[in-house]
Design an enzyme around this catalytic site. Sequence first.
Site, short mmCIF file in Angstrom:
data_model
loop_
_atom_site.label_atom_id
_atom_site.label_comp_id
_atom_site.label_asym_id
_atom_site.label_seq_id
_atom_site.Cartn_x
_atom_site.Cartn_y
_atom_site.Cartn_z
N CYS A 23 130.32 34.77 176.50
CA CYS A 23 130.96 34.34 175.21
C CYS A 23 131.59 33.54 175.88
O CYS A 23 131.23 32.56 177.19
CB CYS A 23 131.22 34.90 174.30
SG CYS A 23 131.16 34.16 173.16
N HIS A 78 126.84 39.04 172.24
CA HIS A 78 128.32 40.04 172.86
C HIS A 78 127.53 41.38 172.85
O HIS A 78 127.47 42.00 171.76
CB HIS A 78 128.99 40.38 171.44
CG HIS A 78 130.45 38.83 171.78
ND1 HIS A 78 131.57 39.16 172.24
CD2 HIS A 78 130.54 37.28 170.97
CE1 HIS A 78 132.41 38.30 172.60
NE2 HIS A 78 130.98 36.72 171.41
N GLU A 119 128.52 44.00 173.81
CA GLU A 119 129.50 45.17 173.35
C GLU A 119 129.51 45.71 172.09
O GLU A 119 130.18 46.22 172.14
CB GLU A 119 130.98 45.04 174.35
CG GLU A 119 131.59 44.37 173.43
CD GLU A 119 131.12 42.67 173.42
OE1 GLU A 119 130.22 41.78 173.94
OE2 GLU A 119 132.41 42.01 173.20
#
Length: 194
Positions: free
Chosen positions: A79, A169, A171
């Site tokens: 990002c 994302h 994660e």
Amino acid sequence: MQIAVLAVQGAFIEHEKMLDRLGVESFELRQKRDLERPFDGLILPGGESTVQGKLLRELEMFDELRGRILAGLPVLGVCAGLILLAQRLSNDESVHFGTLPVVVKRNAYGRQLGSFYTEAEFGTLGVVPMTFIRAPFIESAAPDVEILAQVEGRIVGVRHQNQIGISFHPELNEDFGIHNEFLIMCGAQRPPRA
Ligand code: GLN
């Protein structure tokens, strides 16, 4: 193996947790002297690219990191991290590392679609979960850039040599595929498993 996670701003802790669950050691890059520790790969997390770019320069980490990326250090730009890597931004004058030959549009999904979740194919990984938060997308890429993922016709994941750049994302979801792919690029013998 040691992975350095840029930790000047943004969502770095989530990457550390993910690496921890994969049994991979990591440490935070917060200041110039952290660069003295050896590391095999670098994660540039999501956050605010303008702030991250400014802090990297103020903390005198910018030139060293850019040089290492150009020299082949494996890097995963997420990002804001993708924005830092991009050679050009279509709606912003700034260029940060400029090492990834793509044109990126910041905050490309407008306000209403600023944050959303979807699932899509990613390279050879099959379908992966994708959480977008005020995300950029890749408007165009040089011919030697590998397109790894597209969502509704927009490029959201690429690889170029030692650099992976993604709009979303990984994660924030329970899927380790992209981190695994990155760790193999960093020299992991086989995919670590959570
Ligand atoms: N909108 C941010 C930027 O332009 C990126 C958002 C993110 O990293 N989730 O830097």
